[in-house]
Each structure stands twice: as structure tokens, then as C-alpha cells.
Scaffold this motif. Structure first.
Motif, PDB file in Angstrom:
ATOM      1  N   THR A 117     -48.799  43.628  33.880  1.00 13.90           N
ATOM      2  CA  THR A 117     -49.227  43.995  32.261  1.00 13.90           C
ATOM      3  C   THR A 117     -50.544  43.003  31.841  1.00 13.90           C
ATOM      4  O   THR A 117     -51.476  43.895  31.173  1.00 13.90           O
ATOM      5  CB  THR A 117     -48.294  43.571  31.359  1.00 13.90           C
ATOM      6  OG1 THR A 117     -46.997  44.139  31.893  1.00 13.90           O
ATOM      7  CG2 THR A 117     -48.659  43.794  29.919  1.00 13.90           C
ATOM      8  N   ARG A 128     -53.667  45.287  33.119  1.00 12.94           N
ATOM      9  CA  ARG A 128     -53.659  46.369  32.484  1.00 12.94           C
ATOM     10  C   ARG A 128     -54.295  46.266  31.006  1.00 12.94           C
ATOM     11  O   ARG A 128     -54.956  46.937  30.706  1.00 12.94           O
ATOM     12  CB  ARG A 128     -52.223  47.202  32.255  1.00 12.94           C
ATOM     13  CG  ARG A 128     -52.156  48.258  31.403  1.00 12.94           C
ATOM     14  CD  ARG A 128     -52.930  49.316  31.925  1.00 12.94           C
ATOM     15  NE  ARG A 128     -52.897  49.540  33.352  1.00 12.94           N
ATOM     16  CZ  ARG A 128     -53.798  50.364  33.933  1.00 12.94           C
ATOM     17  NH1 ARG A 128     -54.593  51.196  33.497  1.00 12.94           N
ATOM     18  NH2 ARG A 128     -53.875  50.425  35.276  1.00 12.94           N
ATOM     19  N   ARG A 172     -44.889  45.186  25.502  1.00 16.64           N
ATOM     20  CA  ARG A 172     -45.045  44.783  26.630  1.00 16.64           C
ATOM     21  C   ARG A 172     -46.158  43.741  26.722  1.00 16.64           C
ATOM     22  O   ARG A 172     -46.487  42.710  27.186  1.00 16.64           O
ATOM     23  CB  ARG A 172     -45.318  45.804  27.675  1.00 16.64           C
ATOM     24  CG  ARG A 172     -44.188  46.759  28.173  1.00 16.64           C
ATOM     25  CD  ARG A 172     -44.674  47.516  29.136  1.00 16.64           C
ATOM     26  NE  ARG A 172     -45.904  48.459  29.259  1.00 16.64           N
ATOM     27  CZ  ARG A 172     -45.987  49.746  28.774  1.00 16.64           C
ATOM     28  NH1 ARG A 172     -44.880  50.148  28.301  1.00 16.64           N
ATOM     29  NH2 ARG A 172     -46.889  50.477  28.650  1.00 16.64           N
ATOM     30  N   ARG A 173     -47.382  44.111  25.838  1.00 12.03           N
ATOM     31  CA  ARG A 173     -48.576  43.014  25.811  1.00 12.03           C
ATOM     32  C   ARG A 173     -48.157  41.813  24.957  1.00 12.03           C
ATOM     33  O   ARG A 173     -48.661  40.987  25.317  1.00 12.03           O
ATOM     34  CB  ARG A 173     -49.531  43.922  24.916  1.00 12.03           C
ATOM     35  CG  ARG A 173     -50.200  45.051  25.679  1.00 12.03           C
ATOM     36  CD  ARG A 173     -51.300  45.491  25.074  1.00 12.03           C
ATOM     37  NE  ARG A 173     -51.221  46.189  23.626  1.00 12.03           N
ATOM     38  CZ  ARG A 173     -51.284  47.462  23.405  1.00 12.03           C
ATOM     39  NH1 ARG A 173     -51.329  48.325  24.469  1.00 12.03           N
ATOM     40  NH2 ARG A 173     -51.087  47.867  22.107  1.00 12.03           N
ATOM     41  N   LEU A 212     -41.060  42.847  29.499  1.00 11.58           N
ATOM     42  CA  LEU A 212     -42.287  43.311  29.992  1.00 11.58           C
ATOM     43  C   LEU A 212     -42.021  44.972  30.437  1.00 11.58           C
ATOM     44  O   LEU A 212     -42.874  45.367  30.935  1.00 11.58           O
ATOM     45  CB  LEU A 212     -42.690  42.278  31.442  1.00 11.58           C
ATOM     46  CG  LEU A 212     -43.179  41.099  31.060  1.00 11.58           C
ATOM     47  CD1 LEU A 212     -43.079  40.081  32.305  1.00 11.58           C
ATOM     48  CD2 LEU A 212     -44.480  41.145  30.459  1.00 11.58           C
ATOM     49  N   ALA A 234     -46.310  40.027  27.586  1.00  9.92           N
ATOM     50  CA  ALA A 234     -47.291  39.444  28.496  1.00  9.92           C
ATOM     51  C   ALA A 234     -47.853  38.064  28.002  1.00  9.92           C
ATOM     52  O   ALA A 234     -47.920  37.320  28.861  1.00  9.92           O
ATOM     53  CB  ALA A 234     -48.112  40.636  29.188  1.00  9.92           C
TER      54      ALA A 234
END
Length: 340
Positions: free
Chosen positions: A241, A244, A223-224, A215, A227
């Protein structure tokens, strides 16, 4: 110095010295009374020159030309030798990798060895269809080596083949997570992206810890994916995340649904609501962003969502207000269904 003594001191066999003589490469300048070859100091120096050039991979013909032609420029020849050596090393490395793959699979017989070789050839094909077929072909009770599969997973660019490889890796047994974990530390962002997708296919604490660590990756795609995978495991560290992602409109529907699932935990609900409402009031939030955030609120626990949506029903942005009012009404109907 006679040929036997020269051979002992130079390390060049008498047979090779005679071969040099027959080629005219190193001819002894003298003969004894009995007709034996007698080498001078200059002859011995030339022998060492020949051996030095042989150590670079030059043929005897090339050595003869180099020693006899004062104008011979070595640069082109040396460049060719470098390329030839690099090609040979590549082939040798491929052979070594193939042997290690066979050894790692511990085949019980030659049928197993042939299966691994077939897999290696298939994975090395330029055709995505052939690569996919290779990994999905019946295994014939021969286990696929984890290192081989992991390397293929981290290198495969075609999404269909990559999916097949991840499927095979997850079912290969052994410590599949550890086999691809190193990919998360790669300097190549594509390798890190492939690694996080592969790890997402595994259950267990080790995979969850790796996903949570990802993450903090500098790449948004890593990161996505981390997450989404860790959020499905109930990891609240994924909340920032996921929020976001709603703001940016990337997998926002899936991210909102996961935020709703995480919010069923009373300890996480307030955190999620605070993050979503904070983004709603951010100065940089445009109409499209605020609409996505409003829609995401409908995924939260009804008591929290209704209050927030009712407030937004009076928003200055007419589109946001209309969507919020409609969602609040929908939640109200769910909570108080009409009596038949």
C-alpha cells in the motif's frame, strides 16, 4: 348486561364506561327498571371498536368522528399518527441513550450526572465549535463513557471536532480500541475511515492487528491510513500500500520515508526495492510517477539506493536521469564526506 359485568368482560373500567357515556361515544341502549345502564350486544361491540382505535393512539374525539362519519377516510389520520409515533420513539430513544450514557459513566453523585448531560448536549449541538468545546472542557474528575465517545468519534464529520474526540477517547482509559473496532466493519465508508484514524491513536497489539486487517479494506483512504499507521509500527504488510501511495502521489513523501524505515530490516529491504523498481519499469508508469519512485529510492539503505540510482542516471527519460544522478551524488557525499 349491566355496567359492572361489561367492565369485567371488556377490561374497561366502569369509570371509563361512564366517561364514554357522557361523551356520547358509547351510550347503553337500555335501562333497567331501577335506572341502571344496560348494554346490548351492539353496545359491547362498539366498546371494543373504541378500544381498538384507542390502541392506535387516536383521541376520543377522533374515535367519535371515525365511528360516526361513514365517509371518514382513515389514511390521513393514520399517516399523522405514524409520524407522531416516530417522533415520540425518536425522543424516547434519545432519552434511553442519555440514561445509558449516564449509567455507563457510573457517576458518584449528581454533579457527575450533570457533567454527562452537559457533554451529551454539547455533542448534540449543530455548532462544531460547541461540540469541540464540550469534549475538551474540564472533566471535573468525571470519567467520560467510552461508548459515548466512540459513537461520537464514528459519527463526527468535522475534522477539528473529530481530532478532539479521538484525543479524548485515547485518554479516557478502558478498552478504547474495542469501543471503535466495530466501525471497521461498517457498510458506511465514512465510518470505516473514522474508525481507522481513531485506532491509529492507540498503541498495543490489538490496535496493530486491526490496522493490519484494514489494509485489505476496499476503500483506498482506509487502506492508506492503515498503511501509514501500521508502517510506523514496523508492520511490513503495509509495504504494497505504501508503494502504491508513492505511485499515486498520495502522501507519497511520508510513504517513501516509511518505506525507508522499514527497509532498515534486511529481510524487508529487498522486498521494498523490488516493489519500487518493478513500478519503475511498469509500462503504465508516466514521467511523474517515475520521478516520485526515483525520489523514493533515496530513502532506502544507501548501498541499495546508490546502485539503483546509478543505473537510473542513464535512463532514457532525461528528467529521471538527472534526478537519479543528483540523488546518487548526494548519497555518495554522505558516505564519503570531504576531509577538512
Amino acid at each position: 348486561m349491566l355496567i359492572g359485568e361489561v367492565a369485567r368482560r371488556s377490561g374497561v373500567s366502569t369509570r371509563m364506561l361512564r366517561h364514554y357515556d357522557s361523551l356520547g361515544l358509547v351510550r347503553p341502549t337500555g335501562r333497567t327498571v331501577g335506572g341502571y345502564r344496560e348494554y346490548s350486544t351492539q353496545d359491547i361491540r362498539r366498546i371494543f371498536h373504541v378500544e381498538s382505535l384507542r390502541s392506535l393512539g387516536l383521541s376520543l374525539r377522533q374515535i367519535g368522528r371515525a365511528l360516526e362519519d361513514p365517509g371518514f377516510a382513515p389514511s390521513t389520520l393514520v399517516g399523522d399518527l405514524i409520524r407522531q409515533t416516530e417522533d415520540r420513539l425518536t425522543r424516547e430513544q434519545e432519552l434511553l441513550d442519555r440514561l445509558r450514557a449516564v449509567d455507563a459513566s457510573a457517576p458518584g453523585g449528581w454533579q457527575g450526572v450533570l457533567r454527562i448531560i452537559e457533554l451529551l448536549r454539547g455533542l448534540g449541538s449543530a455548532s462544531p465549535a460547541h461540540r469541540q468545546q464540550a469534549v475538551l472542557a474540564p472533566a471535573e474528575d468525571v470519567p467520560l463513557p467510552l461508548d459515548l465517545l466512540a459513537g461520537a468519534v464514528l459519527a463526527e464529520a468535522d475534522p477539528n471536532v473529530a481530532g478532539a474526540l479521538r484525543w479524548a477517547l485515547a485518554r479516557a482509559g478502558g478498552d478504547g480500541v474495542a469501543s471503535v473496532a466495530s466501525g471497521l466493519a461498517s457498510a458506511d465508508v465514512d465510518v470505516r475511515r473514522r474508525a481507522v484514524l481513531a485506532i491509529a491513536g492507540f498503541s498495543g497489539a490489538e490496535a496493530t492487528a486491526l490496522l493490519t486487517g484494514a489494509l485489505g479494506d476496499p476503500d483506498p483512504a482506509v487502506r492508506r491510513n492503515a498503511a501509514l499507521a501500521s508502517g510506523k509500527r514496523g508492520e511490513t504488510a503495509a509495504v504494497p500500500t505504501l508503494v502504491r501511495m508513492v505511485v499515486e502521489g498520495t502522501n507519497d513523501v511520508e510513504a517513501a520515508e516509511l518505506l525507508g524505515t522499514l527497509s532498515r530490516d534486511a529481510g524487508c529491504a529487498e522486498r521494498v526495492m523490488s516493489a519500487l523498481t518493478g513500478e519503475l519499469t511498469a509500462p503504465a508508469a508516466d514521467a511523474a510517477v517515475r520521478i516520485r519512485l526515483t525520489q523514493a529510492l533515496a530513502e532506502m539503505p544507501p548501498p541499495l539506493a546508490r546502485d539503483a540510482l546509478r543505473r537510473l542516471a542513464g535512463d532514457a527519460d532525461r528528467d529521471v536521469a538527472l534526478i537519479a544522478a543528483a540523488l546518487a551524488g548526494m548519497l555518495e557525499e554522505r558516505s564519503h564526506p570531504p576531509i577538512p
